[in-house]
Structures are given as structure tokens and as C-alpha cells.
Design a protein around this motif. Structure first.
Motif, PDB file in Angstrom:
ATOM      1  N   ASN A   1       1.949   9.247  -5.938  1.00  0.00           N
ATOM      2  CA  ASN A   1       2.507  10.583  -5.675  1.00  0.00           C
ATOM      3  C   ASN A   1       3.556  10.956  -6.712  1.00  0.00           C
ATOM      4  OD1 ASN A   1       0.905  11.144  -3.461  1.00  0.00           O
ATOM      5  ND2 ASN A   1       2.380  10.326  -1.979  1.00  0.00           N
TER       6      ASN A   1
ATOM      7  N   LYS B   1       0.842  -1.208   0.000  1.00  0.00           N
ATOM      8  CA  LYS B   1       0.000   0.000   0.000  1.00  0.00           C
ATOM      9  C   LYS B   1       0.867   1.245   0.000  1.00  0.00           C
ATOM     10  CE  LYS B   1      -4.185  -1.783   2.154  1.00  0.00           C
ATOM     11  NZ  LYS B   1      -5.080  -1.716   3.323  1.00  0.00           N
TER      12      LYS B   1
ATOM     13  N   LEU C   1       1.006   4.090  -2.914  1.00  0.00           N
ATOM     14  CA  LEU C   1       0.835   5.502  -2.592  1.00  0.00           C
ATOM     15  C   LEU C   1       2.032   6.312  -3.097  1.00  0.00           C
ATOM     16  CD1 LEU C   1      -0.941   7.610  -1.195  1.00  0.00           C
ATOM     17  CD2 LEU C   1       0.347   7.152   0.912  1.00  0.00           C
TER      18      LEU C   1
END
Length: 147
Positions: free
Chosen positions: A125, A117, A121
Motif C-alpha cells: 500500500n 502478511k 500488505l
């Protein structure tokens, strides 16, 4: 820019704990197999002694020899009983180690999922940053052409 997971050492630790639990289970299974082989040997010895005892009763064998053979069969019966108890204990130990391994596998899976996860992420980004930089470059170029 590279991905660096803050809790990587925890993930590594959980993986090592799982590996150690696998080794412990393997050891317990080896012990169980050794106990089962030992039981098999005792059973074979008992069968051979019973056969010898039956042959001795058909032949003219002294009673003391027959009694000695019967006592040995009784001794083997006690050994087999003890070995069955040892096997039951080994089975319980294998089950305990299997449960421990399952717990460690679940632990590792939770931490790996958290790492995945965090990686996702991070990648999102990075894509967003790249897109913003490209948008800024395009805006600057458009502004330069307008002048």
C-alpha cells in the motif's frame, strides 16, 4: 508512516507463552535427569552391596550380618523399582511438556505469519501511495509545461 500491527500484543503474548513452555520443558528435563542420576546411584550402591555380600559369603562372616546385607539389597531393589516408575512418570511429563511447547510454537508461528502478511500488505500500500503521488506530481508538471 510507520507500520503498526493491531494485534502486536497477541503476538507478544504468544511469544511469552512459548518461552514459558520452553522453561517448563527445561524443568521437566532437569527432573528427568535428576531421577536418572538417582537411579544410577542406587544401581551403584546395589552393585557394591552385592560385591560385599559375595565377599562376606567367602569369608567367615556371621549369618546375621549376611542376612542384614541381603535385606539391604532387597531394599535397594525396591528403591530401584520405585525409581524406574518415577523415571517413567518423568518421561511422560517431558513428553507432555514437549507437546505443549509444540502447540505454543505453532500458535506463535501462525500469529507471526499473520503479522508478516499484514506488513507485506502495508508495504504494498505504501509503494502504491508513493507511486500515485509521483504520478500526480508528474501530471501536474506536465500540465504546467503545457500552459
Amino acid at each position: 508512516m510507520r507500520f503498526h500491527y493491531t494485534f502486536q500484543k497477541v503476538v507478544d503474548l504468544k511469544g511469552n507463552e512459548k518461552t514459558q513452555a520452553e522453561w517448563m520443558l527445561s524443568t521437566a528435563l532437569g527432573e528427568l535427569q535428576a531421577q536418572e542420576r538417582s537411579l544410577e546411584d542406587l544401581t551403584v550402591q546395589r552393585s557394591a552391596m552385592i560385591t560385599s555380600l559375595q565377599n562376606a559369603t567367602e569369608q567367615k562372616t556371621p549369618m546375621s550380618k549376611i542376612r542384614e546385607m541381603q535385606e539391604y539389597v532387597d531394599y535397594l531393589d525396591k528403591c530401584i523399582t520405585r525409581k524406574l516408575q518415577d523415571i517413567n512418570l518423568a518421561h511422560r511429563e517431558v513428553q507432555k511438556k514437549q507437546d505443549h511447547l509444540n502447540t505454543k510454537m505453532l500458535d506463535e508461528k501462525v500469529w507471526l505469519k499473520a503479522k508478516d502478511k499484514a506488513l507485506n500488505l502495508f508495504q504494498q500500500n505504501m509503494i502504491l501511495r508513493e507511486q500515485n503521488e509521483l504520478d500526480e506530481i508528474a501530471t501536474v508538471r506536465f500540465a504546467m509545461k503545457s500552459l
